[in-house]
Design a protein around this motif. Structure first.
Motif, short mmCIF file in Angstrom:
data_model
loop_
_atom_site.label_atom_id
_atom_site.label_comp_id
_atom_site.label_asym_id
_atom_site.label_seq_id
_atom_site.Cartn_x
_atom_site.Cartn_y
_atom_site.Cartn_z
N PHE A 37 0.83 -1.20 0.00
CA PHE A 37 0.00 0.00 0.00
C PHE A 37 0.86 1.25 0.00
O PHE A 37 2.06 1.21 0.31
N VAL A 38 0.25 2.37 -0.36
CA VAL A 38 0.93 3.66 -0.35
C VAL A 38 0.19 4.57 0.62
O VAL A 38 -1.04 4.63 0.61
N ARG A 39 0.94 5.28 1.46
CA ARG A 39 0.34 6.20 2.42
C ARG A 39 0.48 7.64 1.92
O ARG A 39 1.59 8.10 1.65
N TYR A 40 -0.65 8.32 1.83
CA TYR A 40 -0.70 9.70 1.36
C TYR A 40 -1.06 10.64 2.51
O TYR A 40 -1.80 10.26 3.42
N ALA A 41 -0.55 11.87 2.42
CA ALA A 41 -0.95 12.94 3.34
C ALA A 41 -1.44 14.11 2.49
O ALA A 41 -0.76 14.52 1.55
N ILE A 42 -2.64 14.63 2.82
CA ILE A 42 -3.26 15.70 2.04
C ILE A 42 -3.77 16.79 2.96
O ILE A 42 -4.51 16.50 3.92
N PRO A 43 -3.40 18.06 2.73
CA PRO A 43 -3.95 19.16 3.54
C PRO A 43 -5.42 19.37 3.24
O PRO A 43 -5.85 19.29 2.08
N LEU A 44 -6.21 19.66 4.27
CA LEU A 44 -7.64 19.89 4.12
C LEU A 44 -8.03 21.25 4.68
O LEU A 44 -7.52 21.68 5.73
N ALA A 45 -8.97 21.90 4.00
CA ALA A 45 -9.47 23.20 4.48
C ALA A 45 -10.52 23.02 5.57
O ALA A 45 -10.76 23.94 6.37
N ASP A 46 -11.15 21.84 5.62
CA ASP A 46 -12.19 21.55 6.62
C ASP A 46 -12.35 20.05 6.76
O ASP A 46 -11.89 19.28 5.91
N SER A 59 -3.35 24.97 6.44
CA SER A 59 -4.48 24.04 6.43
C SER A 59 -4.77 23.54 7.84
O SER A 59 -3.87 23.05 8.52
N PRO A 60 -6.02 23.65 8.29
CA PRO A 60 -6.34 23.25 9.67
C PRO A 60 -6.40 21.74 9.90
O PRO A 60 -6.36 21.28 11.03
N TYR A 61 -6.51 20.98 8.80
CA TYR A 61 -6.60 19.52 8.93
C TYR A 61 -5.75 18.85 7.86
O TYR A 61 -5.41 19.46 6.83
N PHE A 62 -5.45 17.58 8.10
CA PHE A 62 -4.73 16.76 7.12
C PHE A 62 -5.35 15.37 7.09
O PHE A 62 -5.72 14.83 8.13
N ALA A 63 -5.49 14.85 5.89
CA ALA A 63 -5.98 13.47 5.74
C ALA A 63 -4.78 12.54 5.57
O ALA A 63 -3.85 12.86 4.84
N ILE A 64 -4.83 11.41 6.24
CA ILE A 64 -3.83 10.35 6.09
C ILE A 64 -4.55 9.16 5.46
O ILE A 64 -5.49 8.63 6.05
#
Length: 227
Positions: free
Chosen positions: A114-123, A135-140
């Motif tokens: 698998f590949v692990r991604y990190a993405i900045p989120l506005a909400d 960015s106040p949140y991040f998705a893993i």
């Protein structure tokens, strides 16, 4: 008084002899170190962003010194950078555990499904953030390469929104603790502190135009080229 002095001297001799005997027995028996020290060494290794997993850590006493041997899986494939990372880990261990006299680190490149991604989120709803450090949140996300599905999804908060200086680097260090393979951002991190931090840890950064996390996940599951 002579008798008292003789007793005191005898006690010193006995204590010194016992210390020498104990040290010698440790060398002969390769005595294991206490669990607390071993766990400390393991945690220092695990904190290194280059380390994907720790396969084994063993240590033993040899006289006054500790000998440590660790088998690790690195994200890095470049041998020169991997060697430099191993050296940094050794220095960190010796700094926190001064009794360590010698460290041997065996490392191998990462192989996983698998590949692990990190993405900045506005909400929390999943709108992709425009600015990395702001960015106040991040998705893993963990995307399974074989079954083409989301294995894990987590939303984490950015605790550094109120920081005036060095915000981007602090956020990068936070994300590195989650061991991402790829960081996806709308803004380019090339030539900036976070970009250098990710590159040093062997983490790839890609610039994207996608507006929503759901759309991005769909693209990832389809194997679509993002950048």
């Amino acid at each position: 008084m002579d008798r008292v002095a003789a007793v005191v001297i005898a006690l010193f001799v006995i204590r010194a002899g016992w210390d020498i005997l104990e040290s010698g027995m440790r060398v002969l028996l390769d005595a294991s170190i206490d669990r607390g020290t071993l766990e400390m060494i393991r945690s220092i290794i695990e904190e290194a962003p280059e380390v994907v997993s720790v396969k084994e850590v063993v240590a033993r006493n040899s006289g006054r010194y500790l000998f440590v041997e660790a088998s690790l899986v690195f994200r890095l494939r470049d041998l020169q950078r991997a060697h430099a990372s191993a050296t940094r880990i050794e220095e960190s261990i010796k700094k926190e555990v001064p009794a360590v006299g010698r460290i041997i680190i065996h490392y191998e490149p990462m192989v996983r499904s698998f590949v692990r991604y990190a993405i900045p989120l506005a909400d929390p709803a999943g709108d992709v953030g425009t600015h990395f450090g702001e960015s106040p949140y991040f998705a893993i996300l963990d995307i399974d390469n074989v079954e083409r599905k989301v294995k894990r999804q987590e939303i984490i908060a950015n605790p550094y929104l109120g920081v005036e200086k060095g915000k981007g680097i602090k956020v990068a260090e936070l994300l590195l603790k989650h061991k991402p393979d790829i960081v996806l951002t709308k803004e380019s991190l090339k030539g900036r502190g976070p970009g250098y931090a990710f590159a040093e840890a062997g983490v790839e950064t890609l610039q994207i135009q996608t507006d929503s996390l759901k759309e991005l996940i769909d693209d990832l599951l389809r194997g679509q080229q993002l950048a």
